[in-house]
Design an enzyme around this catalytic site. Structure first.
Site, PDB file in Angstrom:
ATOM      1  N   ARG A  58     -34.959  59.390  81.759  1.00 34.70           N
ATOM      2  CA  ARG A  58     -34.198  59.476  80.345  1.00 34.70           C
ATOM      3  C   ARG A  58     -33.970  60.825  79.651  1.00 34.70           C
ATOM      4  O   ARG A  58     -33.060  60.634  78.978  1.00 34.70           O
ATOM      5  CB  ARG A  58     -35.322  58.425  79.485  1.00 34.70           C
ATOM      6  N   TYR A 110      -9.229  52.133  68.188  1.00 35.98           N
ATOM      7  CA  TYR A 110      -9.785  51.080  69.038  1.00 35.98           C
ATOM      8  C   TYR A 110     -10.716  50.213  68.175  1.00 35.98           C
ATOM      9  O   TYR A 110     -11.549  50.613  67.405  1.00 35.98           O
ATOM     10  CB  TYR A 110     -10.576  51.827  70.089  1.00 35.98           C
ATOM     11  N   ASP A 183     -12.373  61.059  69.510  1.00 35.96           N
ATOM     12  CA  ASP A 183     -12.109  60.184  70.911  1.00 35.96           C
ATOM     13  C   ASP A 183     -10.837  60.462  71.521  1.00 35.96           C
ATOM     14  O   ASP A 183      -9.755  60.090  71.039  1.00 35.96           O
ATOM     15  CB  ASP A 183     -12.577  58.824  70.319  1.00 35.96           C
ATOM     16  N   LYS A 208     -12.955  54.785  81.188  1.00 39.80           N
ATOM     17  CA  LYS A 208     -11.584  54.647  81.495  1.00 39.80           C
ATOM     18  C   LYS A 208     -10.905  55.877  82.706  1.00 39.80           C
ATOM     19  O   LYS A 208     -11.535  55.535  83.737  1.00 39.80           O
ATOM     20  CB  LYS A 208     -10.679  55.094  80.039  1.00 39.80           C
TER      21      LYS A 208
HETATM   22  N1  PLP Z   1     -12.950  54.496  72.720  1.00 41.69           N
HETATM   23  C1  PLP Z   1     -11.823  53.994  73.016  1.00 41.69           C
HETATM   24  C2  PLP Z   1     -10.362  54.592  72.628  1.00 41.69           C
HETATM   25  C3  PLP Z   1     -11.672  52.672  73.827  1.00 41.69           C
HETATM   26  O1  PLP Z   1     -10.602  52.311  74.207  1.00 41.69           O
HETATM   27  C4  PLP Z   1     -12.771  52.111  74.356  1.00 41.69           C
HETATM   28  C5  PLP Z   1     -12.676  50.883  75.194  1.00 41.69           C
HETATM   29  O2  PLP Z   1     -11.839  50.164  75.310  1.00 41.69           O
HETATM   30  C6  PLP Z   1     -13.896  52.690  73.939  1.00 41.69           C
HETATM   31  C7  PLP Z   1     -14.084  53.970  73.109  1.00 41.69           C
HETATM   32  C8  PLP Z   1     -15.096  51.999  74.051  1.00 41.69           C
HETATM   33  O3  PLP Z   1     -15.549  52.408  75.493  1.00 41.69           O
HETATM   34  P1  PLP Z   1     -16.537  51.398  76.352  1.00 41.69           P
HETATM   35  O4  PLP Z   1     -15.918  50.297  76.599  1.00 41.69           O
HETATM   36  O5  PLP Z   1     -16.913  52.488  77.612  1.00 41.69           O
HETATM   37  O6  PLP Z   1     -17.814  51.411  75.562  1.00 41.69           O
END
Ligand code: PLP
Length: 388
Positions: A58, A110, A183, A208
């Site tokens: 961990r 998102y 992000d 992704k």
């Molecule tokens: N950030 C963006 C821009 C996303 O498109 C997503 C998921 O679609 C996430 C964060 C969240 O990621 P996760 O599905 O791996 O938790």
């Protein structure tokens, strides 16, 4: 034991990626690292860890470290930490802000991030202000009024593909003593490096394009300054709250990243070609993709991004909800599924997912473009649009 570091520190990102960020394993000569499944690590007779830092998985293990070091190098950052999902990474950053504090978040990002921030802030007595960060002056004014502790951007935004000015917003963050997290999932670190533009943290859903094969959930945060209190908090948060990435997922991620630059190159080419095609299509009202010269944030995207503009785009079709759903239903190559960044192209009707009241237009289709031959993608969209 992690694999030996590559001998040349000045290698291009493509070359680092091709080797998974490491050379051969010193003990076995293996050119790929083994899956590190051990949860615990032995100590010697003097009760010192046999490998410094390797106590319990961990905290750290060699495979995390190799993968994290590779991502930190791509981001031009100091250190990275892997998380169990993109959302676990978002949550670890958001938890920096204490009760009574303020988060200023870009609106129209998102929906999972927005949903989490709303819930988290309401539950923890944190003020959450949402504002369109691509309207720069309005966003800066909001910052001056709200004096946030943390500013959250998503570049480019999902699903509207808006592009916020990271350098200008980061300058302002410094003047109000706010941390800036970006992000950059829809761009990948090969296209956008928020840390070099002034952000404190770059975050990705590794689910992704970083992994790229739609077969694991993962997240990663990279810091500009490994000594900051906020970074120490995030590192400790992963260790004590335990949202660690599993060993198999880490191994798959590192394996997927070996081809990241090739995938990104092909996905970029396909996306641009498809966007240009759809721009001329009589059944399309609007194409949202920052790589198009006519996009309102194209000049800014061009300044901040390298190697293309990513593989996510949205289109507004001429028609309503039924027409949009008819088009998705007629697609044969694009799969109807959520997510983005995989080798396979996906289509999503976001309004169905986010619902009435979300503000998502009923005629919006979000497209994640994969690595297929572009003529198949164009032919697929054309035959589906011919249905309406
Ligand atoms: N950030 C963006 C821009 C996303 O498109 C997503 C998921 O679609 C996430 C964060 C969240 O990621 P996760 O599905 O791996 O938790």
């Amino acid at each position: 034991m992690s694999n030996t570091p590559l001998k040349t520190s000045s290698l291009h990102a493509d070359s680092l990626l091709a080797h998974g960020g490491g050379g051969y394993d010193a003990a076995t000569g293996a050119v790929v690292p083994p899956i590190q499944t051990a949860t615990t690590f032995a100590r010697d007779e003097a009760y010192e860890p046999i490998v410094p830092g390797h106590i319990y998985s961990r905290d750290a293990n060699s495979l995390y470290k190799q993968t994290e070091n590779l991502i930190a190098a791509l981001e031009c950052g100091a250190e990275s930490r892997l998380f169990a999902s993109g959302m676990a990474a978002v949550a670890a950053i958001a938890r920096i802000v204490k009760p009574g504090g303020t988060i200023l978040a870009q609106s129209g990002i998102y929906w999972g991030t927005t949903h989490f921030l709303r819930k988290h802030c309401a539950h923890n007595d944190i003020a959450l202000v949402e504002s369109d960060a691509s309207e720069l002056q309005t966003f800066l004014d909001e910052m001056a009024v709200t004096q946030p502790d943390l500013v959250w951007l998503e570049v480019p935004s999902n699903p509207y593909l808006k592009v916020a000015d990271i350098p200008k917003i980061s300058e302002n963050c410094k003047s109000v003593d706010a941390l800036l997290a970006v992000d950059a999932t829809a761009a990948t670190p090969l296209i956008l490096k928020p840390l070099t533009l002034g952000a404190d943290f770059a975050m990705h859903s590794a689910t992704k394009a970083l992994n790229g094969h739609s077969d694991l959930l993962g997240g990663v945060v990279t810091a500009r300054d490994a000594e900051s209190d906020a970074w120490k908090f995030i590192t400790e948060e992963r260790q004590v709250a335990g949202a660690v990435l599993g060993s198999f997922e880490t191994w798959l991620l590192l394996r997927g990243m070996r081809t990241l630059s090739l995938r990104v190159e092909r996905m970029n080419q396909n996306t641009l070609a498809l966007a240009e095609h759809l721009l001329q299509h009589p059944k399309i009202e609007l194409v949202l993709f920052p790589g198009l010269p006519g996009h309102p944030h194209h000049a800014l995207a061009k300044e901040m991004m390298t190697n293309g503009y990513g593989s996510l785009m949205s289109v507004l079709i001429k028609g309503g909800k039924e027409d949009a759903l008819k088009v998705t239903g007629a697609l044969k190559v694009f799969q109807r599924a959520t997510s983005l960044g995989g080798t396979e192209s996906l289509v999503e009707h976001r309004h169905t997912i986010e619902g009435d009241g979300s503000g998502v237009p009923e005629n919006l289709l979000r497209l994640s473009i994969g690595i297929e031959h572009v003529s198949d993608l164009i032919a697929d969209i054309d035959q589906a649009l011919a249905e309406i």
